[in-house]
Every structure is written in C-alpha cells, then in structure tokens.
Motif scaffolding. Structure first.
Motif, short mmCIF file in Angstrom:
data_model
loop_
_atom_site.label_atom_id
_atom_site.label_comp_id
_atom_site.label_asym_id
_atom_site.label_seq_id
_atom_site.Cartn_x
_atom_site.Cartn_y
_atom_site.Cartn_z
N ALA A 143 0.92 -1.15 0.08
CA ALA A 143 -0.12 -0.05 0.00
C ALA A 143 0.69 1.20 -0.16
O ALA A 143 0.59 2.19 -0.86
N MET A 144 1.82 1.28 0.93
CA MET A 144 2.79 2.44 1.30
C MET A 144 3.62 2.86 -0.09
O MET A 144 4.30 3.77 -0.19
N SER A 145 4.05 1.72 -0.92
CA SER A 145 4.95 1.96 -1.82
C SER A 145 4.51 2.68 -2.98
O SER A 145 5.34 3.07 -3.71
N GLY A 146 3.15 2.53 -3.30
CA GLY A 146 2.56 3.09 -4.49
C GLY A 146 2.23 1.98 -5.42
O GLY A 146 1.31 2.29 -6.25
N PHE A 147 2.45 0.87 -5.13
CA PHE A 147 2.04 -0.58 -5.99
C PHE A 147 0.62 -0.41 -5.89
O PHE A 147 0.03 -0.60 -7.10
N GLY A 168 8.36 -11.20 -0.75
CA GLY A 168 9.19 -11.74 -1.66
C GLY A 168 10.22 -10.98 -2.26
O GLY A 168 11.52 -11.17 -2.24
N VAL A 169 9.96 -9.83 -2.50
CA VAL A 169 10.91 -8.61 -3.12
C VAL A 169 11.97 -8.20 -1.86
O VAL A 169 13.17 -8.32 -2.13
N ALA A 170 11.37 -8.36 -0.63
CA ALA A 170 12.37 -7.96 0.56
C ALA A 170 13.14 -9.23 0.62
O ALA A 170 14.35 -9.18 1.01
N SER A 171 12.59 -10.43 0.48
CA SER A 171 13.66 -11.57 0.77
C SER A 171 14.73 -11.60 -0.27
O SER A 171 15.84 -11.71 0.12
N LEU A 172 14.53 -11.24 -1.54
CA LEU A 172 15.64 -11.37 -2.45
C LEU A 172 16.51 -10.03 -2.11
O LEU A 172 17.78 -10.09 -2.37
N ALA A 173 16.10 -8.97 -1.68
CA ALA A 173 16.96 -7.68 -1.20
C ALA A 173 17.71 -8.27 -0.02
O ALA A 173 18.95 -8.00 0.02
N THR A 174 17.13 -8.96 1.04
CA THR A 174 17.74 -9.28 2.14
C THR A 174 18.99 -10.32 1.69
O THR A 174 20.03 -10.34 2.15
N ALA A 175 18.36 -11.12 0.83
CA ALA A 175 19.59 -12.27 0.53
C ALA A 175 20.54 -11.62 -0.20
O ALA A 175 21.97 -11.76 -0.07
N TYR A 176 20.71 -10.39 -1.18
CA TYR A 176 21.42 -9.86 -2.01
C TYR A 176 22.12 -8.98 -1.03
O TYR A 176 23.52 -9.12 -0.87
N ALA A 177 21.66 -8.21 0.05
CA ALA A 177 22.39 -7.40 1.29
C ALA A 177 23.31 -8.33 2.12
O ALA A 177 24.28 -7.89 2.48
N PRO A 203 12.23 -2.31 -0.67
CA PRO A 203 12.56 -2.97 -2.10
C PRO A 203 11.47 -2.83 -2.74
O PRO A 203 11.92 -2.51 -4.16
N ILE A 204 10.33 -2.98 -2.51
CA ILE A 204 9.22 -3.06 -3.53
C ILE A 204 9.18 -1.58 -4.24
O ILE A 204 8.93 -1.56 -5.35
N LEU A 205 9.45 -0.55 -3.40
CA LEU A 205 9.36 0.62 -4.05
C LEU A 205 10.31 0.91 -5.05
O LEU A 205 10.33 1.57 -6.00
N ALA A 206 11.51 0.44 -4.76
CA ALA A 206 12.80 0.50 -5.88
C ALA A 206 12.13 -0.34 -7.01
O ALA A 206 12.69 -0.05 -8.38
N MET A 207 11.50 -1.24 -6.95
CA MET A 207 11.05 -2.06 -8.24
C MET A 207 9.85 -1.53 -9.18
O MET A 207 9.62 -1.67 -10.18
N LEU A 208 9.47 -0.36 -8.70
CA LEU A 208 8.04 0.47 -9.28
C LEU A 208 8.70 1.34 -10.19
O LEU A 208 7.97 2.32 -10.68
N GLY A 209 9.88 1.41 -10.60
CA GLY A 209 10.40 2.53 -11.49
C GLY A 209 10.52 3.84 -11.23
O GLY A 209 10.76 4.15 -9.89
#
Length: 397
Positions: A143-147, A168-177, A203-209
């Motif tokens: 909701a807060m990310s704009g998605f 799910g997006v945050a899990s990928l960001a965490t594994a990357y971090a 992380p989801i905010l970063a995916m929204l272009g």
C-alpha cells in the motif's frame, strides 16, 4: 560443491521476508538453522493449505533448514542462542526494533562473541524513524510503496496482490544484502561483519520504476490502467475461442508492427501515432479491439502457434497445472520433485537460477518444529544432561 557450502545462517525470523531470504541462501548450499520458540512456532507453519495435517507452504519455505526450538526469553535459551550465533556467518531476525537489545542479544553482544557476524534485521519500517515500532507486513508495504495505487482497473479501487509480493521482493533484497556484507567482510582487514537494516517498504518501492522521479519532475502519478500499459500498446490479456487467456506485449516497435500485421491490420503501422509506444498507448481501445477480436476467433494453441511463427510476443496465462506441464519450465528444471517423509513425492518451485559449475539443491523439505534441536545443540557442545535441564526449564523444546 554447493556455492555457499560452509556458510552457516541462523534464521530467527518469522513469516515470510526473513525466512524466504534464508531459504534462498539454503538453496545455494548454506547450512541454515531455523530457530523457533518452543511453544509458539513460526506462524508460517499454519499459513495456507494443508494436507494430512502437513502445511504445504512450510514444506517449501522451510526447505533446507534444520529446525531448533529455543526460547530467547530465558537465560538458558539466550545462552544457547549466543553459542549458536558464535558459529554463524549470518543471523536473520525480524523482531520489532529494540527487542534483541532488550534481551541482551543486540549486535554489540553478538559481535563481541563473533566479530565476523552479519546480522540482517528485516522489519516492516526499518530500525529508525517514527514508524519503527509499528507492526509491519507486506500488505502495508504494497500500500505505502505506491504499488496498490497504480494497480487495478481505472474505475476500480487500489488493488493488492493475492500473495506476499512485498515480502518476496524484500527476501531477495535481504539475500543480496547478506552477500554484499559477506563480500565486504572478506575484504575487511579485520574480517568484521556488520548490521543490515532492511525495511520491507523499500525494496518494492525500488521495483516500481521512476514514479518518484516522475512526480518530482512532472508532478504527475501513474494512473491505474488495468492490464494495459501507459508506455505501449497493444498490451493486455485476451480471451481465446476455447475460453483460455493469453497475454500480449509490444514493448518493442518491431513487435508491435508484427502483431498488427499478424491480425490483418498492417496499415495501422503507417499511422503517425503508431511510431511510439506512448502514441500506441493513446489508441489502446482501437488496438485492443483489433487484437482481441482476432484472438477471440482462435483457440489458445492456434494463437500461440501464429504468434510464434510471426516472432511476436505472447504467453498463455497459466495455472499450476499448465506450469508443471510446460516444456520450457521442464527444460529449465524449474519444478523440483522432492521426497518428503510425510507426503511422499512433493513438487515445488526450485532455486532461482542455474550456475555453470556449482549446483543449487533442495536437500529436504520443511521439517517438523524443533526436529533438530538435540542434534544442533549437541554439535555446540551441550551434554545430554545439559539438554535435559534446558528442556525441563522450558528453554528448549
């Protein structure tokens, strides 16, 4: 050898973002130890459907993880956790900010025992700021990310996904971090680890272009457009003659020209507005009518074959039965079948990618609550008498 063999990850997080990050690391060969409260296991164990009393989501989310039951509220449990963290490269947690500090298990305490430790802290809103102590779930991040505000039909409400997208997006960001921090540790002369602050809202905010840049520079926001795109057309889902659905995308100009030629309207490519994605998006009604009518007169198989022959971009809208049967997923080895002790042959999606030399693997499915407590703690040096005492006072399960 598995790529992350020899790396130990302690997963003391619950639900989805943290545990899924640990799952990704476990898929690559990390030794993952899942820590749960003896009497209050991870709520993910009760999420979604079950068969014969076995939670199906946990079978995937808990794969490649040894499970131990330790109560961090007790002195004995904290001692066991500290001893476990001393052997770890990574700890992943998602308690509310300040919780580890209150228990005397903050990064200062953990790194005093293990200076190379990487502590990944995954919360809804991060470790700082006015919202830090709020309960945080993926739905709030969506909701807060704009998605949500940009998803749905133009005349409908903001729409949330029917699954844990932000988690799910945050899990990928965490594994990357985690992997970035481990690389930094390897380059540090003293081999020091560090804390990682992952807020699920980011992380989801970063995916929204470029929505933030667009608002900053133009003062506009992306509207809800359903399955259409504001950047190109035709782009939608269309129903076939046999009641199936297909998705068409024309992000490239050449693909758009092939599509209108395929559906018998090549003259549309000569229109001035057709020369750009934005121009085509402005005529989406016309293009949807043309493409949709052509698709509606043919079966899904006929549509896919015709688009493939024309080298145009189309995909069937799949359900799980389609995915399991699809030759491309089978060629990639996307679906793994694992022997589960309770349910037998069990299908699940596999690791995220393939490597040319090293192999990812699913060694086993999600295990029972606390199944490996004695084995793991014995490996830390606890005697049978000490385990009995810890179990008697409720420190372990």
């Amino acid at each position: 050898m598995s790529p992350l063999e020899g790396l130990r990850v302690v997963d003391v997080s619950t639900l989805f973002a943290g545990p899924m990050a640990a799952m990704h690391l476990g898929d690559m060969g990390a030794d993952v130890v899942k820590v749960e409260h003896p009497r209050r296991p991870d709520p993910a164990r009760g999420h979604g459907p079950a068969k014969d009393g076995q939670n199906l989501w946990w079978k995937t989310l808990g794969r490649n993880k040894h499970t131990v039951a330790i109560d961090l509220h007790t002195a004995g449990g904290r001692g066991a956790f500290l001893r476990l963290a001393r052997t770890a490269d990574v700890v992943i947690e998602n308690f509310r900010p300040g919780t580890l500090e209150r228990w005397g298990l903050d990064y200062a305490a953990l790194s005093a025992q293990n200076p190379g430790l990487v502590l990944a802290r995954v919360t809804g809103f991060g470790q700082i700021g006015p919202y830090r102590n709020r309960p945080g779930f993926g739905t709030l991040a969506e909701a807060m990310s704009g998605f949500a505000s940009s998803t749905g039909e133009p005349d409908g409400p903001p729409t949330l996904p029917p699954f844990g997208l932000a988690d799910g997006v945050a899990s990928l960001a965490t594994a990357y971090a985690v992997m970035v921090a481990l690389h930094a540790r390897d380059r540090d002369p003293d081999g020091r680890g560090q804390e990682l602050d992952v807020a699920i809202i980011e992380p989801i905010l970063a995916m929204l272009g470029p929505q933030i840049t667009r608002w900053d520079q133009l003062g506009t926001v992306q509207p809800r457009t359903g399955n259409r795109s504001v950047n190109n057309a035709p782009r939608n889902t269309y129903c076939t003659k046999d009641g199936s659905w297909v998705a068409v995308s024309t992000s490239a100009q050449s693909i758009a020209e092939r599509v209108v030629a395929l559906v018998g309207r090549p003259e549309l490519a000569d229109e001035p507005w057709f020369a750009s994605g934005a121009g085509r998006a402005g005529h989406a009604d016309l293009l949807d009518d043309v493409v949709g009518a052509w698709i509606a007169r043919r079966s899904r198989a006929e549509v896919i074959a015709a688009f493939d022959a024309a080298e145009a971009a189309v995909a069937p809208v799949y359900d799980p039965a389609d995915i399991v049967a699809d030759p491309q997923f089978n060629a990639l080895g996307t679906i793994h079948r694992i022997k589960d002790p309770e349910l037998g042959d069990l299908a699940m999606q596999g690791p995220l990618f393939r490597m040319s030399r090293d192999a990812a693997t699913i060694a086993f499915t999600g295990r029972a609550h606390g199944a490996d407590t004695d084995d793991v703690l014995t490996g830390l040096g606890y005697t049978a008498a000490e385990l009995a005492a810890l179990r008697a006072d409720g420190s372990i399960g």
